[in-house]
Design an enzyme around this catalytic site. Structure first.
Site, PDB file in Angstrom:
ATOM      1  N   LYS A   1      18.171  -6.084 -31.881  1.00  0.00           N
ATOM      2  CA  LYS A   1      18.553  -7.502 -31.873  1.00  0.00           C
ATOM      3  C   LYS A   1      18.562  -8.040 -33.291  1.00  0.00           C
ATOM      4  O   LYS A   1      17.656  -7.745 -34.077  1.00  0.00           O
ATOM      5  CB  LYS A   1      17.535  -8.298 -31.041  1.00  0.00           C
ATOM      6  CG  LYS A   1      17.911  -9.749 -30.818  1.00  0.00           C
ATOM      7  CD  LYS A   1      18.852  -9.855 -29.655  1.00  0.00           C
ATOM      8  CE  LYS A   1      19.288 -11.286 -29.420  1.00  0.00           C
ATOM      9  NZ  LYS A   1      20.220 -11.777 -30.446  1.00  0.00           N
TER      10      LYS A   1
ATOM     11  N   LYS B   1      20.409  -6.115 -37.854  1.00  0.00           N
ATOM     12  CA  LYS B   1      21.020  -7.210 -38.618  1.00  0.00           C
ATOM     13  C   LYS B   1      22.436  -6.817 -38.993  1.00  0.00           C
ATOM     14  O   LYS B   1      22.754  -5.627 -39.114  1.00  0.00           O
ATOM     15  CB  LYS B   1      20.217  -7.497 -39.899  1.00  0.00           C
ATOM     16  CG  LYS B   1      20.345  -8.936 -40.380  1.00  0.00           C
ATOM     17  CD  LYS B   1      19.583  -9.889 -39.454  1.00  0.00           C
ATOM     18  CE  LYS B   1      19.613 -11.318 -39.965  1.00  0.00           C
ATOM     19  NZ  LYS B   1      18.799 -12.204 -39.109  1.00  0.00           N
TER      20      LYS B   1
ATOM     21  N   ASN C   1      21.073 -25.632 -40.037  1.00  0.00           N
ATOM     22  CA  ASN C   1      20.526 -25.674 -38.687  1.00  0.00           C
ATOM     23  C   ASN C   1      18.998 -25.608 -38.689  1.00  0.00           C
ATOM     24  O   ASN C   1      18.329 -26.441 -38.067  1.00  0.00           O
ATOM     25  CB  ASN C   1      21.119 -24.515 -37.872  1.00  0.00           C
ATOM     26  CG  ASN C   1      20.592 -24.469 -36.453  1.00  0.00           C
ATOM     27  OD1 ASN C   1      19.495 -23.987 -36.207  1.00  0.00           O
ATOM     28  ND2 ASN C   1      21.364 -24.976 -35.518  1.00  0.00           N
TER      29      ASN C   1
END
Length: 478
Positions: free
Chosen positions: A77, A113, A240
């Site tokens: 992930k 990544k 963000n």
């Protein structure tokens, strides 16, 4: 810093080496053999590729990467970074940090990544879509993406839009795959995303800071009172992560006294309204000249102003040996990946400060991505099955209590007691529980292991031990 007016750190070609140094230092506090430690530390798969896209009347060749650091858990992930500064070393380092990050917050993923070497601002929406879809196709061809293989997510320079292109491309090339939407997270809600994912990383950073400040014993050593109320906070980055971190810290009772962006920094000891600053930036194109705030054209100066907590939430290598001695904060909470160099960290700890390490502090994103992945695999939104049942059960209980006691509740009181949890409330509850539990796990390792001197080392030790158990359970190591 290479450019004092930017949020870009200096040379990051040794980022993976820095991560490995931290790993090696922490490994001495574990009891695992050298071979297992080397397996945990190494990147299992590094895929570097190039592909052409049409740009204007010609073509441009794009450099890209996907790194799968560890398959001790499946799938792997990690986000995809869109940046003209991205390089293989950086992607390897971020993949490694993802492995440790997932272990720290008890999310059953290996780390990965991705990186695409572009500046998104230099491309049209159509060109960005072509780049993203072609990148996805290259991953599919090499089996580097899939709900049980490797699950990308947003990172610096990418967001929900890019994730929707990836999801659509993957589903198109895998017709009939029931779990295709689980091949990527950070998707829009309309495309099987999850409530709360957009703000998850920032919310997680804010919870981590709040939890750290609640420990009276640790705050006393810093000369601070416990609790977040009234603490002066400087946040670097209004993307963000930085925006939502600042927003939630304000809601928790902190005072945002400084904000730093690439065009400069602003500071007001009495506090800044984060939403008002953001609106000012939209109106003027800059945070500078915000009413009542002192402005710094040199963004780096904003980090050095008086505060209790500093949150670097931009890019790596923001706090270096050159400026660490001038940082006035007592606590640094790493919203970004690798914002503090090892040399700077040593200087800061000599001053008696605390650093909340990146691989814990910014783990809120992957935590909620995990929830999104579970939602995609189960094909049902959280709360959909049980919410009305809970409300009816609670209503019956309230009615019974009123009948027995003769006390009538107000409509607002009844609504509060009867209400069932929505998806957003369940996600935020799960995130909060994860961040709180994980902080105290790290702190326990820090307090109970002789000679461990930083929370970062304690986090590494905890992660190494958990990953080692996974490898042993796989039967790879005795």
């Amino acid at each position: 810093m290479a450019n004092n007016n930017s949020l870009v750190g200096g040379d990051n070609t040794h980022f993976f080496s820095d991560v490995c140094k931290n790993f090696d230092y922490a490994a001495q506090f574990t009891q695992h053999n050298a071979g297992l430690l080397d397996q945990i530390k190494s990147c299992n798969s590094v895929y570097r590729f190039r592909f052409p896209i049409r740009k204007g009347d010609g073509f441009e060749v794009i450099d890209a990467w996907r790194v799968e650091h560890s398959q001790h858990q499946s799938p792997t992930k990690g986000g995809i970074r869109y940046s003209e500064m991205v390089n293989e070393d950086e992607v390897m380092a971020l993949a490694a940090l993802m492995t440790y990050k997932c272990a720290i917050v008890n999310v059953p993923f290996g780390g990965a990544k991705g990186g695409i070497k572009i500046n998104p601002k230099n491309y049209s929406v159509g060109e960005l879509e072509n780049i993203t879809r072609r990148y996805t196709v290259e991953l599919i061809k090499k089996n580097f993406i899939g709900p049980s293989i490797d699950v990308p997510a947003p990172d610096y320079g990418s967001g929900e839009r890019e994730m929707s292109w990836i999801a659509d491309t993957y589903a198109t090339m895998n017709p009939g795959q029931l779990d295709a939407m689980g091949a990527v997270t950070g998707k829009p809600i309309a495309l099987h995303g999850i409530q709360g994912r957009r703000e998850a990383t920032g919310r997680g950073v804010a919870i981590a800071i709040r939890e750290c400040l609640e420990v009276a014993e640790d705050m006393q050593k810093l000369g601070l009172t416990s609790g977040i109320s009234g603490k002066r906070i400087i946040v670097q980055g209004l993307g963000n992560v930085g925006y939502y971190t600042a927003k939630f810290l304000q809601e928790f009772g902190g005072v945002i006294v400084g904000l730093c962006e690439f065009e400069g920094a602003i500071y007001n000891a009495d506090g800044l309204d984060v939403d008002a600053v953001l609106q000012h930036r939209k109106d003027t194109g800059s945070i500078l000249n915000y009413p009542g705030a002192k402005a710094f054209v040199n963004s780096a100066e904003g980090l050095e102003q008086p505060c209790d907590v500093l949150v670097p939430a931009a890019l790596e290598n923001q706090i270096t040996a050159e400026n660490a001695g001038r940082i006035q904060a007592k606590v640094i909470a790493e919203g970004a990946n690798g914002p503090t160099t090892p040399e700077a960290e040593a200087i800061f700890y000599q001053k008696g400060g605390i650093i909340i390490p990146d691989m814990y502090a910014n783990a809120g994103g992957v935590t909620v991505s995990y929830f999104e992945w579970l939602k995609n695999l189960s094909h049902v939104a959280f709360g959909r099955i049980n919410r009305r049942f809970e409300e009816k059960t609670n209503l019956n209980m309230v009615n019974m209590i009123e009948n027995i006691t003769g006390i009538s509740l107000t409509p607002d009181q009844r609504s509060t007691l009867v209400k069932g949890a929505s998806e957003l409330e369940l996600v935020n509850s799960g995130l909060e529980d994860t961040m709180i539990r994980s902080y105290h796990e790290i702190r326990q390792v820090y307090k109970n292991t002789e000679k461990i001197d930083t929370l970062r080392t304690a986090a590494f030790v905890g992660a190494i031990n958990k990953i080692a158990v996974s490898y042993k359970n796989l039967g790879v190591w005795p």
